[in-house]
Design a protein around this motif. Sequence first.
Motif, PDB file in Angstrom:
ATOM      1  N   ASN A   1       3.881   6.145  -5.393  1.00 42.46           N
ATOM      2  CA  ASN A   1       3.658   5.924  -6.822  1.00 42.46           C
ATOM      3  C   ASN A   1       3.013   7.286  -7.267  1.00 42.46           C
ATOM      4  O   ASN A   1       2.574   8.652  -8.491  1.00 42.46           O
ATOM      5  CB  ASN A   1       2.803   4.822  -7.385  1.00 42.46           C
ATOM      6  CG  ASN A   1       4.456   4.109  -8.111  1.00 42.46           C
ATOM      7  OD1 ASN A   1       4.558   3.803  -8.898  1.00 42.46           O
ATOM      8  ND2 ASN A   1       5.061   2.927  -7.166  1.00 42.46           N
TER       9      ASN A   1
ATOM     10  N   TYR B   1      -6.244   5.663  -5.322  1.00 43.95           N
ATOM     11  CA  TYR B   1      -7.078   5.529  -7.296  1.00 43.95           C
ATOM     12  C   TYR B   1      -7.995   6.763  -7.647  1.00 43.95           C
ATOM     13  O   TYR B   1      -7.978   7.183  -8.142  1.00 43.95           O
ATOM     14  CB  TYR B   1      -6.664   4.507  -7.667  1.00 43.95           C
ATOM     15  CG  TYR B   1      -5.752   4.163  -8.193  1.00 43.95           C
ATOM     16  CD1 TYR B   1      -4.402   4.567  -8.713  1.00 43.95           C
ATOM     17  CD2 TYR B   1      -5.090   2.920  -7.209  1.00 43.95           C
ATOM     18  CE1 TYR B   1      -3.105   4.017  -9.374  1.00 43.95           C
ATOM     19  CE2 TYR B   1      -4.132   2.155  -7.675  1.00 43.95           C
ATOM     20  CZ  TYR B   1      -2.942   2.700  -8.522  1.00 43.95           C
ATOM     21  OH  TYR B   1      -1.930   2.324  -8.336  1.00 43.95           O
TER      22      TYR B   1
ATOM     23  N   ILE C   1      -5.921   1.387  -1.276  1.00 41.92           N
ATOM     24  CA  ILE C   1      -5.510   1.777  -2.586  1.00 41.92           C
ATOM     25  C   ILE C   1      -6.478   1.774  -3.285  1.00 41.92           C
ATOM     26  O   ILE C   1      -6.641   2.905  -4.481  1.00 41.92           O
ATOM     27  CB  ILE C   1      -5.665   0.309  -3.080  1.00 41.92           C
ATOM     28  CG1 ILE C   1      -3.886  -0.287  -2.069  1.00 41.92           C
ATOM     29  CG2 ILE C   1      -5.134   0.109  -4.588  1.00 41.92           C
ATOM     30  CD1 ILE C   1      -3.267  -1.186  -2.212  1.00 41.92           C
TER      31      ILE C   1
ATOM     32  N   SER D   1       1.164  -1.295   0.177  1.00 42.96           N
ATOM     33  CA  SER D   1       0.031  -0.362   0.136  1.00 42.96           C
ATOM     34  C   SER D   1       1.267   1.513   0.047  1.00 42.96           C
ATOM     35  O   SER D   1       0.494   2.215  -0.542  1.00 42.96           O
ATOM     36  CB  SER D   1      -1.058  -0.196   1.230  1.00 42.96           C
ATOM     37  OG  SER D   1      -0.243   0.363   1.767  1.00 42.96           O
TER      38      SER D   1
ATOM     39  N   THR E   1       3.717   1.649  -1.764  1.00 41.11           N
ATOM     40  CA  THR E   1       4.223   1.979  -2.744  1.00 41.11           C
ATOM     41  C   THR E   1       3.498   1.970  -3.700  1.00 41.11           C
ATOM     42  O   THR E   1       4.011   2.828  -4.977  1.00 41.11           O
ATOM     43  CB  THR E   1       5.308   0.634  -3.334  1.00 41.11           C
ATOM     44  OG1 THR E   1       5.554  -0.287  -2.438  1.00 41.11           O
ATOM     45  CG2 THR E   1       5.548   0.438  -4.327  1.00 41.11           C
ATOM     46  N   VAL E   2       2.328   2.117  -3.520  1.00 40.72           N
ATOM     47  CA  VAL E   2       1.101   2.169  -5.046  1.00 40.72           C
ATOM     48  C   VAL E   2       1.168   3.625  -3.574  1.00 40.72           C
ATOM     49  O   VAL E   2       0.681   4.689  -4.807  1.00 40.72           O
ATOM     50  CB  VAL E   2      -0.196   1.516  -3.662  1.00 40.72           C
ATOM     51  CG1 VAL E   2      -1.986   2.457  -4.736  1.00 40.72           C
ATOM     52  CG2 VAL E   2      -0.397   0.305  -5.093  1.00 40.72           C
TER      53      VAL E   2
END
Length: 549
Positions: free
Chosen positions: A275, A421, A417, A269, A271-272
């Motif tokens: 990003n 997004y 996550i 999570s 890492t997401v």
Amino acid sequence: MSETATTTEPEQQKQAPSVAKASGSMAIATIVSRATGLLSKVLLVAVIGGETLGDSYQAASTLPTMINELLLGGVLTSVAIPLLVRAEKEDGDGGESYAQWLITMGTLILGIGTVLAMVCAPLLTDVYISDSPTANAPLVTAFAYLVLPGIVFYGLTALLSAVLNARHVFGIPTWAPVLNNLVVIVVLAVYAMLPGEMTLNPVRMTDVHLLVLGLGTALGVAVQASVLVPALKKTGFHFKWRFGWDSRLSEFGNLAFWVLLYVGLGLASMTVLTNVATNAKGTLTAFNYQWLIAQVPYGVLGVSLLTALMPKMSRAAAHNDNDSIVRDLLFGNRMSSILLMPFSALMTVSGVSIGLAAFAYGEAGVVTGTRIGLALSLSAFSLVPYAVTLLQLRVFYAMKDARTPTYIQAMMVAVRIGLLYLFLAVAEPGDATQLAVGVSLAMSLSFVFGAVVGQVWLRIRLGRLRTGFTIWTVCLTVVASSLAFAVAKGVNWLIQNGFGISDVHVASWVEVVVVTLIGLPLAFGLLAAFRVPEMKPAIDKINRLVRRR
């Protein structure tokens, strides 16, 4: 039960400090630790700014902590203390051989992991910022080579702290981060005095600016770990390398598997999040700094409470005393609300001013300070759910159940996550302020979700938890905090307008000081007036002091 076990156990329980005493002793150290940590972060953002260089450093400096958590840190934080407590109870040597085995195997795993991480630094960078068009990959990789040795020292800090906590030593592990912060402050002062600027195109590993900042960061963690060694010796612990098989290895391995899966989900999570955040310059820095500020009250009050409760709950679980576990959980939940809700309200009503007062200087400027403050203000509501969630998970670990926290983590990560997004899709492209708020909200809402799921799961496992009592306390703290900070904001408005304060830095500092000095005491005073039971010891102490005068 043997005579030795019978006599040793009461003696150990007698030596164990009370939760209040242990929490109080840690609180002072944690205040200093958080204050020096905040100062180091203020200096950092002032020296390197909050955009490309700042984001690159933030991305790289989180790699050692993430990998350490994956290798060992998460296991130690969650299951080592319960296992050490059980070994202390069951072994004739007070659990010393088991602790020696943990330190030996932990050091071996950390060393191998560090070497592999450094070899794979470019790959880690690529995974970590793969979807980020604005990230500077060579700079992140260069920083990573310098800070990744910190994996060993982060892990050793967790190892030695776990052994010390199991032996009822809480102060030294809490003071150790202060030395880390002081080293970083000195490093930043040296960096600021260096002539010229860091070369970003191309990035050079021989750049003095890069070396000072990267190696200085690793040095701080090394100092933090090293001060725990004499503290452990002072407890009478004798270390020797122990590579042999321990009969409880299978038990540790089963718990470790689920904890590592738990940590892996969290790292996925993050890492997401990284990003997503690096899609707009300055977002990652804003998120990290608002999170840092939000963690100050939890670090001072919540961590102290949790650290003191963990050995107590572990001993209750070892005796299958569910009633004591429920009492500790109820106490922890209610105290978390009482201690943290006023601070959550403070950051909600004055978050922007806090961001400007702390970070709107040097290379950062008003834009970065406002961005951090707005993200803080709109996500500070999660402070209490965050504390409650961590306490709930520790209850499962105390019962040697590492599987359920992993299931809860999986659900939280899925929610987080999805929200990340969603907010990335609705934010204006390149708008770092909108994206920083969205990323912060995603993290906060996932902890609200986790607190609800955890309470339901524990109700199924342990039976009646008196959740209504906890909710009533939360409602009282919300009402008290709302009234108190409404008054504080009103007084601030009168002062600002009465004196005609227009400078943004002065106005921000005035608001932070006025709202804090009026809001916090008034909030706790209202809680006392509402006769919240946990406030009674403080009220009695104040009454005794008044009578003496």
